[in-house]
Design an enzyme around this catalytic site. Sequence first.
Site, PDB file in Angstrom:
ATOM      1  N   ASP A   2    -141.162  72.131 -52.979  1.00  0.00           N
ATOM      2  CA  ASP A   2    -139.928  72.792 -53.373  1.00  0.00           C
ATOM      3  C   ASP A   2    -139.157  71.795 -54.240  1.00  0.00           C
ATOM      4  OD1 ASP A   2    -137.426  74.316 -53.216  1.00  0.00           O
ATOM      5  OD2 ASP A   2    -136.818  72.775 -51.769  1.00  0.00           O
TER       6      ASP A   2
ATOM      7  N   ASP B   3    -135.167  72.181 -55.203  1.00  0.00           N
ATOM      8  CA  ASP B   3    -133.751  72.022 -54.867  1.00  0.00           C
ATOM      9  C   ASP B   3    -133.560  71.628 -53.407  1.00  0.00           C
ATOM     10  OD1 ASP B   3    -133.524  74.689 -57.056  1.00  0.00           O
ATOM     11  OD2 ASP B   3    -132.617  72.745 -57.461  1.00  0.00           O
TER      12      ASP B   3
HETATM   13  C1  XBP Z   1    -133.016  76.958 -54.525  1.00  0.00           C
HETATM   14  C2  XBP Z   1    -132.404  78.207 -55.020  1.00  0.00           C
HETATM   15  C3  XBP Z   1    -132.007  78.287 -56.474  1.00  0.00           C
HETATM   16  C4  XBP Z   1    -130.912  77.267 -56.769  1.00  0.00           C
HETATM   17  C5  XBP Z   1    -130.153  77.645 -58.010  1.00  0.00           C
HETATM   18  O1  XBP Z   1    -134.320  76.966 -55.008  1.00  0.00           O
HETATM   19  O2  XBP Z   1    -132.270  79.154 -54.257  1.00  0.00           O
HETATM   20  O3  XBP Z   1    -131.526  79.587 -56.680  1.00  0.00           O
HETATM   21  O4  XBP Z   1    -129.985  77.271 -55.696  1.00  0.00           O
HETATM   22  O5  XBP Z   1    -131.057  77.745 -59.103  1.00  0.00           O
HETATM   23  P1  XBP Z   1    -135.508  76.161 -54.232  1.00  0.00           P
HETATM   24  P2  XBP Z   1    -130.992  79.031 -60.047  1.00  0.00           P
HETATM   25  O6  XBP Z   1    -134.942  75.634 -52.940  1.00  0.00           O
HETATM   26  O7  XBP Z   1    -136.596  77.178 -54.018  1.00  0.00           O
HETATM   27  O8  XBP Z   1    -135.905  75.061 -55.178  1.00  0.00           O
HETATM   28  O9  XBP Z   1    -129.538  79.269 -60.343  1.00  0.00           O
HETATM   29  O10 XBP Z   1    -131.801  78.637 -61.264  1.00  0.00           O
HETATM   30  O11 XBP Z   1    -131.622  80.140 -59.233  1.00  0.00           O
END
Ligand code: XBP
Length: 260
Positions: A14, A16
Amino acid sequence: MAQTTRELKALIFDVDGTLAETERDGHRPAFNQAFADNGLDWQWSEALYGELLEVSGGKERIRAYVQQSQPNFVLPDGFADLADFIKHLHAVKTQHYKQFAQEGRIPLRPGVKRLLNEARDKGIRLAIATTTTPANVQALLENTLGAESLSWFEVIAAGDMVPHKKPAPDIFEYALAHLNLPPENCLGFEDTNNGLLSATQTGLKTIITVNDYTRQQDFSQATLVISDFGEPEQPFQVIAGDAKDAQYFDIALAQAICAA
Ligand code: XBP
């Protein structure tokens, strides 16, 4: 049918909250800047953002916020509908996120660079499975590991490449399919319960690195829960699971977990 050996062949990350504290250092301030740019008095505090993170996907998160907290919202002129306006807001937000990454405001978490380089040295394949946009992944990797790091990952499964975002399994299934590997030969790395549900539904053993937004979430399905990947001079804390006396997360520990 031949028994699949549980030899570690790939790591699926992952982004974020796992590779970097992007929600705290990048996404939340980028959302707030995009709202201000568009004359909206919406300000997502750290506490509110922690609640909104239950919704995967920035566009879906904005829609949930409007529906929950902005009942009197009036669509600005020039937009066909709410979806059109959200798409515009999200594009502005993504530009701010990329700018923050370029300014060095979104550093990698402890142990990430070490683990990625060790995997490459030992021929363990790498992939990404994230809800954020490909542009955000590119900006983060380029500005923390260099432009060539994009090629370290055989597949960067991201955002709208799949119809259903986490906790649906789609994005991890997409990564496994492009690796052409069964889950038994891979490990998943996440930081949220949504991400854990997504990864484990595919059969992946999953390691959780917690952060301030997710520390209290349910990680009972995780194989190991740790504070972060740690460094030799900065040991991790084991929160749940068996880290086999390791002081930081490395390929030897990954191989032992995969084979168990
Ligand atoms: C985390 C998310 C993303 C980010 C924001 O993604 O849910 O939506 O919060 O990015 P992960 P965007 O944990 O799967 O990496 O605004 O581009 O969606």
